[in-house]
Write a protein that holds these residues in place. Sequence first.
Motif, mmCIF file in Angstrom:
data_model
loop_
_atom_site.group_PDB
_atom_site.id
_atom_site.type_symbol
_atom_site.label_atom_id
_atom_site.label_comp_id
_atom_site.label_asym_id
_atom_site.label_seq_id
_atom_site.Cartn_x
_atom_site.Cartn_y
_atom_site.Cartn_z
ATOM 1 N N LEU A 51 0.813 -1.112 -0.050
ATOM 2 C CA LEU A 51 -0.067 -0.011 0.057
ATOM 3 C C LEU A 51 1.050 1.276 0.031
ATOM 4 O O LEU A 51 0.282 2.361 -0.316
ATOM 5 C CB LEU A 51 -0.776 0.061 1.080
ATOM 6 C CG LEU A 51 -1.834 -1.197 1.283
ATOM 7 C CD1 LEU A 51 -2.585 -1.323 2.560
ATOM 8 C CD2 LEU A 51 -2.848 -1.042 0.124
ATOM 9 N N ILE A 52 2.096 1.013 0.579
ATOM 10 C CA ILE A 52 3.097 2.103 0.438
ATOM 11 C C ILE A 52 4.481 1.317 0.251
ATOM 12 O O ILE A 52 4.395 0.089 0.193
ATOM 13 C CB ILE A 52 3.251 3.248 1.680
ATOM 14 C CG1 ILE A 52 3.525 2.203 3.020
ATOM 15 C CG2 ILE A 52 2.110 3.800 1.728
ATOM 16 C CD1 ILE A 52 3.714 3.102 4.138
ATOM 17 N N THR A 53 5.386 2.049 -0.213
ATOM 18 C CA THR A 53 6.815 1.480 -0.486
ATOM 19 C C THR A 53 7.706 1.262 0.831
ATOM 20 O O THR A 53 7.192 2.073 1.564
ATOM 21 C CB THR A 53 7.782 2.014 -1.485
ATOM 22 O OG1 THR A 53 7.808 3.392 -1.053
ATOM 23 C CG2 THR A 53 6.802 2.270 -2.952
ATOM 24 N N PRO A 54 8.539 0.428 1.059
ATOM 25 C CA PRO A 54 9.466 0.483 2.044
ATOM 26 C C PRO A 54 10.147 1.906 2.203
ATOM 27 O O PRO A 54 10.297 2.393 3.326
ATOM 28 C CB PRO A 54 10.506 -0.648 1.628
ATOM 29 C CG PRO A 54 9.474 -1.507 0.770
ATOM 30 C CD PRO A 54 8.709 -0.726 0.048
ATOM 31 N N ALA A 55 10.460 2.267 1.174
ATOM 32 C CA ALA A 55 11.137 3.635 1.170
ATOM 33 C C ALA A 55 10.267 4.696 1.766
ATOM 34 O O ALA A 55 10.437 5.604 2.573
ATOM 35 C CB ALA A 55 11.601 4.099 -0.215
ATOM 36 N N ARG A 56 9.026 4.669 1.392
ATOM 37 C CA ARG A 56 7.879 5.633 1.993
ATOM 38 C C ARG A 56 7.568 5.268 3.422
ATOM 39 O O ARG A 56 7.352 6.360 4.295
ATOM 40 C CB ARG A 56 6.570 5.622 0.991
ATOM 41 C CG ARG A 56 6.478 6.242 -0.210
ATOM 42 C CD ARG A 56 6.702 7.799 -0.017
ATOM 43 N NE ARG A 56 5.478 8.415 0.499
ATOM 44 C CZ ARG A 56 5.387 9.168 1.499
ATOM 45 N NH1 ARG A 56 6.438 9.897 1.636
ATOM 46 N NH2 ARG A 56 4.130 9.845 1.847
ATOM 47 N N ALA A 57 7.596 4.021 3.705
ATOM 48 C CA ALA A 57 7.336 3.808 5.173
ATOM 49 C C ALA A 57 8.499 4.363 6.090
ATOM 50 O O ALA A 57 8.359 4.906 7.021
ATOM 51 C CB ALA A 57 7.390 2.240 5.473
ATOM 52 N N ALA A 58 9.839 4.069 5.493
ATOM 53 C CA ALA A 58 10.968 4.819 6.327
ATOM 54 C C ALA A 58 10.873 6.379 6.283
ATOM 55 O O ALA A 58 11.104 6.967 7.178
ATOM 56 C CB ALA A 58 12.219 4.301 5.441
ATOM 57 N N GLU A 59 10.291 6.840 5.097
ATOM 58 C CA GLU A 59 10.349 8.497 5.064
ATOM 59 C C GLU A 59 9.332 8.912 6.121
ATOM 60 O O GLU A 59 9.543 9.881 6.597
ATOM 61 C CB GLU A 59 9.772 8.734 3.592
ATOM 62 C CG GLU A 59 9.991 10.344 3.518
ATOM 63 C CD GLU A 59 9.458 10.707 1.824
ATOM 64 O OE1 GLU A 59 9.230 11.870 1.945
ATOM 65 O OE2 GLU A 59 9.509 9.826 1.237
ATOM 66 N N ILE A 60 8.045 8.155 5.962
ATOM 67 C CA ILE A 60 7.267 8.845 7.081
ATOM 68 C C ILE A 60 7.544 8.683 8.308
ATOM 69 O O ILE A 60 7.259 9.232 9.319
ATOM 70 C CB ILE A 60 5.673 8.078 6.768
ATOM 71 C CG1 ILE A 60 5.352 8.380 5.291
ATOM 72 C CG2 ILE A 60 4.722 8.330 7.709
ATOM 73 C CD1 ILE A 60 4.053 7.446 4.583
ATOM 74 N N GLY A 61 8.284 7.433 8.565
ATOM 75 C CA GLY A 61 8.731 7.099 9.947
ATOM 76 C C GLY A 61 9.947 8.063 10.609
ATOM 77 O O GLY A 61 10.210 8.052 11.729
ATOM 78 N N THR A 62 10.286 8.960 9.569
ATOM 79 C CA THR A 62 11.177 9.974 10.072
ATOM 80 C C THR A 62 10.725 11.285 10.309
ATOM 81 O O THR A 62 11.023 12.323 10.993
ATOM 82 C CB THR A 62 12.279 10.377 9.055
ATOM 83 O OG1 THR A 62 11.822 10.915 7.798
ATOM 84 C CG2 THR A 62 13.260 9.275 8.542
ATOM 85 N N GLY A 63 9.253 11.279 10.157
ATOM 86 C CA GLY A 63 8.444 12.685 10.438
ATOM 87 C C GLY A 63 8.513 13.722 9.518
ATOM 88 O O GLY A 63 8.773 13.383 8.354
ATOM 89 N N ALA A 64 8.504 14.802 9.864
ATOM 90 C CA ALA A 64 8.698 15.884 8.875
ATOM 91 C C ALA A 64 9.726 17.135 9.252
ATOM 92 O O ALA A 64 9.893 17.305 10.653
ATOM 93 C CB ALA A 64 7.050 16.700 8.810
ATOM 94 N N ALA A 65 10.346 17.621 8.566
ATOM 95 C CA ALA A 65 11.469 18.582 8.635
ATOM 96 C C ALA A 65 10.450 19.927 9.348
ATOM 97 O O ALA A 65 9.331 20.016 9.167
ATOM 98 C CB ALA A 65 12.114 18.962 7.525
ATOM 99 N N LEU A 66 11.172 20.523 10.454
ATOM 100 C CA LEU A 66 10.584 21.406 11.008
ATOM 101 C C LEU A 66 10.923 22.843 10.266
ATOM 102 O O LEU A 66 11.705 22.852 9.213
ATOM 103 C CB LEU A 66 11.206 21.847 12.360
ATOM 104 C CG LEU A 66 11.099 20.636 13.395
ATOM 105 C CD1 LEU A 66 11.816 21.072 14.655
ATOM 106 C CD2 LEU A 66 9.590 20.712 13.704
#
Length: 146
Positions: A131-146
Amino acid sequence: MTKFARIIDGIAVDVVAADPAGLYHPDVASQFVSVPAQVERGWRKQGSTWAAPEAPAETPAAAVPRRTVFTPPEFLLLFTAAERVAIRAARPSNPVIADWLAILEDPRLSEVDVTRRSTRDGLDYLASENLITPARAAEIGTGAAL
Protein backbone atom coordinates in the motif's frame (compact mmCIF):
# COMPACT_ATOMS: atom_id res chain seq x y z
CA MET A 1 50.57 12.90 -25.84
CA THR A 2 53.00 15.20 -24.09
CA LYS A 3 51.71 17.62 -21.51
CA PHE A 4 53.38 20.58 -19.93
CA ALA A 5 52.81 21.97 -16.46
CA ARG A 6 53.88 24.98 -14.48
CA ILE A 7 54.84 23.72 -11.02
CA ILE A 8 54.61 25.81 -7.85
CA ASP A 9 55.60 24.24 -4.53
CA GLY A 10 55.43 20.79 -6.13
CA ILE A 11 51.87 21.25 -7.41
CA ALA A 12 50.86 21.48 -11.07
CA VAL A 13 49.03 24.79 -11.24
CA ASP A 14 48.74 25.15 -15.03
CA VAL A 15 48.60 22.11 -17.31
CA VAL A 16 48.45 22.32 -21.11
CA ALA A 17 48.65 19.81 -23.95
CA ALA A 18 50.25 22.25 -26.39
CA ASP A 19 53.68 23.87 -26.39
CA PRO A 20 53.42 26.64 -23.76
CA ALA A 21 55.67 28.89 -25.88
CA GLY A 22 52.77 29.38 -28.25
CA LEU A 23 50.28 30.04 -25.43
CA TYR A 24 52.06 32.23 -22.87
CA HIS A 25 54.44 35.13 -22.61
CA PRO A 26 58.02 33.83 -22.84
CA ASP A 27 58.68 34.59 -19.13
CA VAL A 28 55.72 32.40 -18.12
CA ALA A 29 56.27 29.75 -20.82
CA SER A 30 59.81 29.19 -19.54
CA GLN A 31 58.37 27.96 -16.21
CA PHE A 32 56.65 24.94 -17.83
CA VAL A 33 58.14 21.45 -17.80
CA SER A 34 57.14 18.25 -19.55
CA VAL A 35 54.91 16.00 -17.42
CA PRO A 36 53.26 12.57 -17.91
CA ALA A 37 49.97 12.54 -19.84
CA GLN A 38 47.85 11.70 -16.79
CA VAL A 39 48.94 14.78 -14.80
CA GLU A 40 46.16 17.30 -14.30
CA ARG A 41 45.88 20.61 -12.50
CA GLY A 42 46.28 20.11 -8.75
CA TRP A 43 48.45 16.99 -8.99
CA ARG A 44 51.46 16.90 -6.66
CA LYS A 45 54.96 15.78 -7.59
CA GLN A 46 56.47 13.55 -4.91
CA GLY A 47 60.05 12.76 -5.81
CA SER A 48 59.86 11.47 -9.35
CA THR A 49 56.22 10.40 -9.25
CA TRP A 50 52.98 12.31 -9.57
CA ALA A 51 49.91 11.84 -7.39
CA ALA A 52 46.36 13.04 -7.86
CA PRO A 53 45.03 15.23 -5.08
CA GLU A 54 43.04 13.41 -2.44
CA ALA A 55 39.32 13.83 -2.78
CA PRO A 56 38.08 16.22 -0.11
CA ALA A 57 36.36 14.48 2.75
CA GLU A 58 32.63 14.83 2.44
CA THR A 59 31.18 17.06 5.06
CA PRO A 60 28.26 15.26 6.63
CA ALA A 61 25.01 17.04 6.03
CA ALA A 62 23.73 18.83 9.06
CA ALA A 63 20.92 16.93 10.67
CA VAL A 64 17.62 18.52 9.79
CA PRO A 65 15.45 18.92 12.88
CA ARG A 66 12.38 16.76 12.49
CA ARG A 67 8.98 16.76 14.03
CA THR A 68 7.95 13.25 15.07
CA VAL A 69 4.69 13.77 16.98
CA PHE A 70 1.50 14.62 15.09
CA THR A 71 -2.24 14.82 15.59
CA PRO A 72 -3.96 11.92 13.80
CA PRO A 73 -5.03 14.12 10.82
CA GLU A 74 -1.50 15.55 10.55
CA PHE A 75 -0.10 12.01 10.61
CA LEU A 76 -2.42 10.93 7.80
CA LEU A 77 -1.33 13.98 5.79
CA LEU A 78 2.21 12.57 5.78
CA PHE A 79 0.82 10.08 3.25
CA THR A 80 0.02 11.08 -0.32
CA ALA A 81 -3.64 11.22 -1.33
CA ALA A 82 -3.15 8.07 -3.44
CA GLU A 83 -1.62 6.24 -0.47
CA ARG A 84 -4.49 7.27 1.83
CA VAL A 85 -7.08 6.16 -0.72
CA ALA A 86 -5.34 2.78 -1.20
CA ILE A 87 -5.13 2.23 2.57
CA ARG A 88 -8.81 3.04 3.07
CA ALA A 89 -9.79 0.85 0.11
CA ALA A 90 -8.01 -2.10 1.77
CA ARG A 91 -9.91 -1.60 5.03
CA PRO A 92 -12.96 -3.82 4.31
CA SER A 93 -10.89 -6.86 3.35
CA ASN A 94 -7.96 -6.47 5.75
CA PRO A 95 -8.71 -6.62 9.50
CA VAL A 96 -5.22 -5.36 10.43
CA ILE A 97 -5.70 -2.20 8.38
CA ALA A 98 -9.26 -1.83 9.69
CA ASP A 99 -7.90 -1.97 13.25
CA TRP A 100 -5.08 0.48 12.45
CA LEU A 101 -7.49 3.02 10.96
CA ALA A 102 -9.96 2.56 13.84
CA ILE A 103 -7.20 3.48 16.30
CA LEU A 104 -6.27 6.55 14.22
CA GLU A 105 -9.92 7.61 14.08
CA ASP A 106 -10.56 7.11 17.81
CA PRO A 107 -11.38 10.57 19.25
CA ARG A 108 -9.40 9.74 22.39
CA LEU A 109 -6.18 9.53 20.36
CA SER A 110 -4.54 12.93 20.55
CA GLU A 111 -1.13 12.23 19.02
CA VAL A 112 0.80 9.81 16.85
CA ASP A 113 4.52 9.48 17.49
CA VAL A 114 6.29 8.10 14.41
CA THR A 115 9.22 6.93 16.54
CA ARG A 116 7.02 4.49 18.53
CA ARG A 117 7.49 0.84 17.71
CA SER A 118 3.75 0.34 17.15
CA THR A 119 3.67 3.18 14.60
CA ARG A 120 6.68 1.79 12.79
CA ASP A 121 5.14 -1.68 12.81
CA GLY A 122 2.02 -0.21 11.20
CA LEU A 123 4.08 1.51 8.52
CA ASP A 124 6.01 -1.71 7.86
CA TYR A 125 2.74 -3.60 7.58
CA LEU A 126 1.42 -1.11 5.01
CA ALA A 127 4.60 -1.64 3.01
CA SER A 128 4.29 -5.44 3.29
CA GLU A 129 0.78 -5.12 1.82
CA ASN A 130 2.16 -2.94 -1.03
CA LEU A 131 0.00 0.00 0.00
CA ILE A 132 3.12 2.14 0.37
CA THR A 133 6.71 1.37 -0.58
CA PRO A 134 9.33 0.46 2.02
CA ALA A 135 11.07 3.74 1.16
CA ARG A 136 7.89 5.69 1.91
CA ALA A 137 7.42 3.78 5.18
CA ALA A 138 10.95 4.83 6.18
CA GLU A 139 10.35 8.41 5.03
CA ILE A 140 7.09 8.74 6.95
CA GLY A 141 8.79 7.13 9.97
CA THR A 142 11.27 10.02 10.10
CA GLY A 143 8.49 12.56 10.54
CA ALA A 144 8.57 15.96 8.90
CA ALA A 145 11.25 18.61 8.69
CA LEU A 146 10.65 21.57 10.98
